[in-house]
Design an enzyme around this catalytic site. Structure first.
Site, PDB file in Angstrom:
ATOM      1  N   SER A 147      49.593  95.140  80.418  1.00  0.00           N
ATOM      2  CA  SER A 147      48.740  96.302  80.676  1.00  0.00           C
ATOM      3  C   SER A 147      47.942  96.041  81.944  1.00  0.00           C
ATOM      4  O   SER A 147      47.719  94.880  82.318  1.00  0.00           O
ATOM      5  CB  SER A 147      47.783  96.523  79.501  1.00  0.00           C
ATOM      6  OG  SER A 147      46.747  97.432  79.835  1.00  0.00           O
ATOM      7  N   TYR A 157      41.598  92.379  73.985  1.00  0.00           N
ATOM      8  CA  TYR A 157      42.820  93.093  74.385  1.00  0.00           C
ATOM      9  C   TYR A 157      43.209  92.714  75.815  1.00  0.00           C
ATOM     10  O   TYR A 157      44.353  92.318  76.077  1.00  0.00           O
ATOM     11  CB  TYR A 157      42.607  94.607  74.290  1.00  0.00           C
ATOM     12  CG  TYR A 157      43.843  95.390  74.687  1.00  0.00           C
ATOM     13  CD1 TYR A 157      44.869  95.587  73.773  1.00  0.00           C
ATOM     14  CD2 TYR A 157      43.993  95.900  75.977  1.00  0.00           C
ATOM     15  CE1 TYR A 157      46.024  96.284  74.135  1.00  0.00           C
ATOM     16  CE2 TYR A 157      45.132  96.589  76.337  1.00  0.00           C
ATOM     17  CZ  TYR A 157      46.142  96.789  75.416  1.00  0.00           C
ATOM     18  OH  TYR A 157      47.280  97.468  75.790  1.00  0.00           O
TER      19      TYR A 157
END
Length: 266
Positions: A147, A157
């Site tokens: 990401s 994350y």
């Protein structure tokens, strides 16, 4: 006909990879007819529906493997399939992943550890299971879905996705000259089920920041064929990531924290 194994295959980016590869995608081996597939996810019913649709539409073989990659049993089941020399996997797409809603300490330790297992341990183990056979055959590819959050300080994350990028870059360097290509795919906000599953509101995210999963996958496979190790498959996010490199790390932490509260989960 080559075979691709895709984790998190029933929705979002994983489903887009399945559609593109079944139809005949560009990979490290070039452009050709559709790929046979091994579809991995937790929902057997959705997997079977997806396999039937792709078989009927493209005439490819689609194998279903139900596995929960937050468990050792689930990871081991996919490792076993990847290690099957009689039915080799030519392309592995490590796509399975999720987000947790909340800031640090708002999310339970159990949920944080599950995220690390899916995003880091599963990626490490599945890549390690797939690559030896690819190296023996002198060809193959692994796409590890990361990401753009990997490039900014944004909690567990972002940290887990940064690990994916660093791991992929290091492993790719070690495999130079073997015919095996590794690539970290780093998309931005993409129209998928990701945010709904995490209970994250998305009404505050500007339309220009959203990517289309099918276009993203087409660009990613083209980058893999070109030998790129890190793919940011959209000009908008490439520009944003270039700007990020110019901002001092300490200042960047404050900016991304405020941006995360504005455009991220509420």
């Amino acid at each position: 006909m080559t075979t691709a194994l895709i984790t998190g295959a029933t929705a979002g980016i994983g489903a887009a990879f399945a559609r593109r590869l079944a139809a005949g995608g560009t990979t490290s081996g070039g452009v050709g007819s559709g790929h046979n597939l091994v579809l991995v996810a937790r929902d057997t019913v959705r997997l079977q529906q997806q396999a039937t649709e792709l078989h009927d539409l493209h005439g490819i073989e689609a194998e279903v493997l139900t596995a929960d990659l937050s468990t050792d049993l689930g990871i081991a089941a996919v490792e076993e399939r990847l290690g099957d020399r009689k039915h080799p996997i030519d392309l592995l797409v490590n796509n399975a992943g999720f987000g947790n809603k909340g800031r640090f300490l708002d999310v339970s330790m159990a949920d944080e550890l599950v995220m690390l297992k899916v995003h880091c341990e599963a990626v490490l183990r599945l890549t390690s299971a797939a690559v030896p056979g690819m190296r023996e055959r002198g060809r193959g590819g692994v796409v590890n879905v990361s990401s753009v959050a990997a490039f900014v300080p944004r909690g567990t994350y972002g940290a887990s996705k940064a690990w994916v990028v660093q791991f992929t870059q290091g492993a790719s360097r070690d495999l130079e000259g073997t015919g095996v290509r590794l690539m970290a795919l780093c998309p931005g906000f993409t129209r998928t089920e990701f945010h709904d599953r995490a209970g994250m509101g998305t009404d505050n995210i500007p339309n220009w920041m959203w990517l289309d999963a099918d276009k993203l996958v087409t660009a990613a496979l083209a980058d893999l064929a070109r030998g790129k190790v890190v793919s940011v498959p959209d000009p908008r996010y490439k520009a944003l990531m270039s700007a990020v490199k110019l901002v001092p790390r300490g200042l960047l932490g404050g900016i991304t924290s405020k941006t995360g509260r504005k455009y991220g989960p509420q």
